[in-house]
Design a protein around this motif. Structure first.
Motif, PDB file in Angstrom:
ATOM      1  N   GLU A  75       5.305   0.816   6.539  1.00 45.55           N
ATOM      2  CA  GLU A  75       6.459   0.895   5.641  1.00 45.55           C
ATOM      3  C   GLU A  75       7.442  -0.213   5.958  1.00 45.55           C
ATOM      4  OE1 GLU A  75       8.124   4.793   5.636  1.00 45.55           O
ATOM      5  OE2 GLU A  75       6.231   5.683   5.056  1.00 45.55           O
ATOM      6  N   PRO A  76       7.445  -1.318   5.168  1.00 41.65           N
ATOM      7  CA  PRO A  76       8.377  -2.406   5.435  1.00 41.65           C
ATOM      8  C   PRO A  76       9.815  -1.943   5.222  1.00 41.65           C
ATOM      9  CG  PRO A  76       7.107  -2.853   3.422  1.00 41.65           C
ATOM     10  CD  PRO A  76       6.610  -1.579   4.002  1.00 41.65           C
ATOM     11  N   ASP A  77      10.722  -2.571   5.965  1.00 40.38           N
ATOM     12  CA  ASP A  77      12.120  -2.159   5.822  1.00 40.38           C
ATOM     13  C   ASP A  77      12.701  -2.712   4.527  1.00 40.38           C
ATOM     14  OD1 ASP A  77      13.386  -4.507   8.323  1.00 40.38           O
ATOM     15  OD2 ASP A  77      12.166  -4.788   6.551  1.00 40.38           O
ATOM     16  N   ALA A  78      13.947  -2.419   4.268  1.00 44.21           N
ATOM     17  CA  ALA A  78      14.581  -2.730   2.985  1.00 44.21           C
ATOM     18  C   ALA A  78      14.610  -4.227   2.676  1.00 44.21           C
ATOM     19  CB  ALA A  78      15.993  -2.168   2.963  1.00 44.21           C
ATOM     20  N   ARG A  79      14.587  -5.098   3.693  1.00 46.88           N
ATOM     21  CA  ARG A  79      14.664  -6.525   3.399  1.00 46.88           C
ATOM     22  C   ARG A  79      13.400  -7.039   2.718  1.00 46.88           C
ATOM     23  NH1 ARG A  79      14.231  -6.912   9.294  1.00 46.88           N
ATOM     24  NH2 ARG A  79      12.149  -7.664   9.757  1.00 46.88           N
ATOM     25  N   LEU A  91      16.559  -1.681 -10.164  1.00 50.61           N
ATOM     26  CA  LEU A  91      15.728  -0.825  -9.323  1.00 50.61           C
ATOM     27  C   LEU A  91      15.229  -1.607  -8.113  1.00 50.61           C
ATOM     28  CD1 LEU A  91      13.520   0.972 -11.995  1.00 50.61           C
ATOM     29  CD2 LEU A  91      15.523   1.863 -10.829  1.00 50.61           C
ATOM     30  N   ARG A  92      15.223  -0.941  -6.975  1.00 57.03           N
ATOM     31  CA  ARG A  92      14.671  -1.533  -5.763  1.00 57.03           C
ATOM     32  C   ARG A  92      13.275  -0.948  -5.567  1.00 57.03           C
ATOM     33  NH1 ARG A  92      17.313  -4.023  -1.810  1.00 57.03           N
ATOM     34  NH2 ARG A  92      19.277  -3.152  -2.526  1.00 57.03           N
ATOM     35  N   ARG A  93      12.279  -1.849  -5.485  1.00 56.05           N
ATOM     36  CA  ARG A  93      10.888  -1.425  -5.294  1.00 56.05           C
ATOM     37  C   ARG A  93      10.499  -1.722  -3.856  1.00 56.05           C
ATOM     38  NH1 ARG A  93       5.745  -4.170  -6.009  1.00 56.05           N
ATOM     39  NH2 ARG A  93       6.994  -5.983  -6.440  1.00 56.05           N
ATOM     40  N   LYS A  94      10.006  -0.693  -3.172  1.00 54.02           N
ATOM     41  CA  LYS A  94       9.621  -0.820  -1.771  1.00 54.02           C
ATOM     42  C   LYS A  94       8.158  -0.413  -1.627  1.00 54.02           C
ATOM     43  CE  LYS A  94      10.779   1.283   2.643  1.00 54.02           C
ATOM     44  NZ  LYS A  94      11.663   2.253   3.294  1.00 54.02           N
ATOM     45  N   LEU A  97       2.518   2.392   2.229  1.00 56.60           N
ATOM     46  CA  LEU A  97       1.085   2.545   2.498  1.00 56.60           C
ATOM     47  C   LEU A  97       0.316   1.263   2.176  1.00 56.60           C
ATOM     48  CD1 LEU A  97       0.342   6.155   1.261  1.00 56.60           C
ATOM     49  CD2 LEU A  97       0.550   5.373   3.601  1.00 56.60           C
ATOM     50  N   ASN A  98       0.769   0.186   2.794  1.00 57.22           N
ATOM     51  CA  ASN A  98       0.125  -1.123   2.619  1.00 57.22           C
ATOM     52  C   ASN A  98       0.071  -1.560   1.163  1.00 57.22           C
ATOM     53  OD1 ASN A  98      -0.346  -1.430   5.368  1.00 57.22           O
ATOM     54  ND2 ASN A  98      -2.257  -0.305   5.265  1.00 57.22           N
ATOM     55  N   GLY A  99       1.062  -1.189   0.371  1.00 57.98           N
ATOM     56  CA  GLY A  99       1.135  -1.601  -1.020  1.00 57.98           C
ATOM     57  C   GLY A  99       0.350  -0.747  -1.974  1.00 57.98           C
ATOM     58  N   LEU A 100      -0.214   0.368  -1.505  1.00 62.43           N
ATOM     59  CA  LEU A 100      -0.959   1.244  -2.411  1.00 62.43           C
ATOM     60  C   LEU A 100      -0.040   1.936  -3.403  1.00 62.43           C
ATOM     61  CD1 LEU A 100      -3.519   2.909   0.014  1.00 62.43           C
ATOM     62  CD2 LEU A 100      -3.950   1.145  -1.685  1.00 62.43           C
ATOM     63  N   ILE A 101       1.152   2.320  -2.950  1.00 55.68           N
ATOM     64  CA  ILE A 101       2.136   2.936  -3.826  1.00 55.68           C
ATOM     65  C   ILE A 101       3.487   2.284  -3.575  1.00 55.68           C
ATOM     66  CG2 ILE A 101       0.941   5.155  -4.007  1.00 55.68           C
ATOM     67  CD1 ILE A 101       2.875   6.267  -1.958  1.00 55.68           C
ATOM     68  N   ASN A 102       4.431   2.550  -4.444  1.00 56.85           N
ATOM     69  CA  ASN A 102       5.770   2.000  -4.308  1.00 56.85           C
ATOM     70  C   ASN A 102       6.795   3.124  -4.372  1.00 56.85           C
ATOM     71  OD1 ASN A 102       5.103  -0.886  -4.348  1.00 56.85           O
ATOM     72  ND2 ASN A 102       4.404  -0.444  -6.416  1.00 56.85           N
ATOM     73  N   GLU A 103       7.894   2.926  -3.657  1.00 52.94           N
ATOM     74  CA  GLU A 103       9.046   3.815  -3.770  1.00 52.94           C
ATOM     75  C   GLU A 103      10.105   3.080  -4.580  1.00 52.94           C
ATOM     76  OE1 GLU A 103      10.469   4.857   0.097  1.00 52.94           O
ATOM     77  OE2 GLU A 103       8.860   6.273   0.449  1.00 52.94           O
ATOM     78  N   TYR A 104      10.733   3.766  -5.495  1.00 55.05           N
ATOM     79  CA  TYR A 104      11.762   3.161  -6.323  1.00 55.05           C
ATOM     80  C   TYR A 104      13.089   3.854  -6.076  1.00 55.05           C
ATOM     81  CZ  TYR A 104       7.997   0.903  -8.866  1.00 55.05           C
ATOM     82  OH  TYR A 104       6.909   0.138  -9.201  1.00 55.05           O
TER      83      TYR A 104
END
Length: 108
Positions: A75-79, A91-94, A97-104
């Motif tokens: 899980e990369p940090d906010a930067r 919207l901030r997309r994070k 899981l190695n890019g499998l899903i995104n949190e918005y």
């Protein structure tokens, strides 16, 4: 104990299911047999398939379910998150899981 004719009927059904559904393993076939109420052990289904020379369902490539669940989530940090303008909302997309899903989340 099952009578001989009953076992033969179940064996024919198991073989038919295996031939019509080659990607299903013995546990899935066992599950299909329990739907109409047949009481057969999964090991019996496996033995019937083995005796008929039918190999188990093919292994899928890639990690097993257990391996997938034990991979640490990167899980990369906010930067590392990106800000996307969707319509009028920021919207901030994070990636998770190695890019499998995104949190918005709403960007500040």
């Amino acid at each position: 104990m099952l009578s001989c004719w009953c076992f033969q009927s179940i064996a024919r059904l198991v073989l038919r299911l295996a031939k019509e559904n080659p990607l299903q393993g013995y546990r899935r076939i066992h599950g299909e047999l329990t739907k109409p109420g047949l009481a057969v052990a999964p090991s019996t289904v496996r033995e019937i398939l083995h005796a008929a020379g039918i190999d188990p369902a093919p292994r899928r490539s890639g990690p097993t379910w257990r391996q997938f669940l034990h991979v640490p989530a990167d899980e990369p940090d906010a930067r590392h998150a990106t800000v996307t303008d969707v319509g009028t909302r920021q919207l901030r997309r994070k990636p998770v899981l190695n890019g499998l899903i995104n949190e918005y989340a709403h960007a500040a």
